[in-house]
Design an enzyme around this catalytic site. Structure first.
Site, short mmCIF file in Angstrom:
data_model
loop_
_atom_site.label_atom_id
_atom_site.label_comp_id
_atom_site.label_asym_id
_atom_site.label_seq_id
_atom_site.Cartn_x
_atom_site.Cartn_y
_atom_site.Cartn_z
CG HIS A 27 39.19 -5.77 39.56
ND1 HIS A 27 40.34 -5.61 40.31
CD2 HIS A 27 39.30 -6.98 38.96
CE1 HIS A 27 41.10 -6.68 40.15
NE2 HIS A 27 40.50 -7.52 39.34
CB SER A 138 45.61 -7.61 41.01
OG SER A 138 44.26 -7.24 40.97
P1 ADP Z 1 41.05 -14.03 40.10
O1 ADP Z 1 42.23 -14.23 41.00
O2 ADP Z 1 39.84 -14.77 40.53
O3 ADP Z 1 41.32 -14.15 38.63
P2 ADP Z 1 41.16 -11.14 39.88
O4 ADP Z 1 40.99 -10.24 41.05
O5 ADP Z 1 42.50 -11.18 39.26
O6 ADP Z 1 40.62 -12.53 40.38
O7 ADP Z 1 40.12 -10.74 38.75
C1 ADP Z 1 38.74 -10.84 38.95
C2 ADP Z 1 38.04 -10.77 37.60
O8 ADP Z 1 38.27 -9.49 37.00
C3 ADP Z 1 38.55 -11.80 36.58
O9 ADP Z 1 37.48 -12.27 35.79
C4 ADP Z 1 39.50 -11.00 35.73
O10 ADP Z 1 39.64 -11.54 34.44
C5 ADP Z 1 38.78 -9.66 35.70
N1 ADP Z 1 39.68 -8.56 35.41
C6 ADP Z 1 40.84 -8.24 36.04
N2 ADP Z 1 41.40 -7.15 35.49
C7 ADP Z 1 40.57 -6.75 34.49
C8 ADP Z 1 40.60 -5.69 33.53
N3 ADP Z 1 41.62 -4.83 33.46
N4 ADP Z 1 39.57 -5.59 32.66
C9 ADP Z 1 38.56 -6.49 32.69
N5 ADP Z 1 38.47 -7.52 33.56
C10 ADP Z 1 39.46 -7.65 34.45
#
Ligand code: ADP
Length: 156
Positions: A27, A138
């Site tokens: 993130h 996560s």
């Molecule tokens: P959600 O539950 O809305 O998917 P997340 O907290 O899992 O929310 O993720 C928020 C955003 O960050 C999403 O677009 C996800 O694809 C992106 N994301 C999560 N981990 C990574 C990562 N390692 N690299 C790039 N983008 C990521």
């Protein structure tokens, strides 16, 4: 004076929504890279009143604020309890910012971007994950933590 007001009005802000449970280096990377494209980023912590108590929300927001404090004042964190498009518009953002790691992410983001565009006309800007961060999520952090493993390398 007027020039300042106009410049402020022209600041391009993106809304980066997610659950951030927890906020990872994946993130963080999206926020850092987003700052090269936008003047400001508002991180929106999507919350469900039924699922998250007030304390959980406040703790999550505070943890993210602490993590992004190194990036300066162009990044802000807020919690929201409604539709992502509505929270994005309220924040004054011109677009939604998201990250994509895998084909599964792509399918999901494609659908959400389409729905949000239909509802509101808002655009979604997607950044591909850095290859070295593509396995950071996560859910992996939560799983490792559950079994007592050190997850500090995945957290900012
Ligand atoms: P959600 O539950 O809305 O998917 P997340 O907290 O899992 O929310 O993720 C928020 C955003 O960050 C999403 O677009 C996800 O694809 C992106 N994301 C999560 N981990 C990574 C990562 N390692 N690299 C790039 N983008 C990521």
């Amino acid at each position: 004076m007027n020039v300042d007001v106009e410049l402020l009005a022209m600041r391009r802000r993106a809304f980066f929504p997610g659950s951030f449970d927890p906020f990872t280096i994946g993130h963080m990377s999206i926020v850092e890279r987003g700052l090269t494209l936008f003047d400001e980023i508002v991180i929106g912590v999507g919350c469900n009143v039924a699922k998250h108590g007030e304390n959980v929300v406040a703790e999550r927001v505070a943890a993210i604020e602490k993590a992004v404090s190194v990036l300066g004042e162009r990044v802000r964190v807020t919690a929201y309890f409604d539709l992502t498009v509505d929270a994005a518009r309220r924040s004054g953002a011109i677009c939604i910012l998201r990250g994509v790691r895998t084909v599964a992410d792509y399918e999901y983001e494609r659908t959400m971007a389409d729905v949000n565009s239909r509802i509101d006309g808002i655009e979604t800007v997607v950044l591909f994950a850095r290859p070295e961060l593509a396995a950071v999520s996560s859910s992996v952090v939560r799983e490792l933590r559950h079994y007592g493993h050190d997850v500090s390398s995945m957290l900012p």
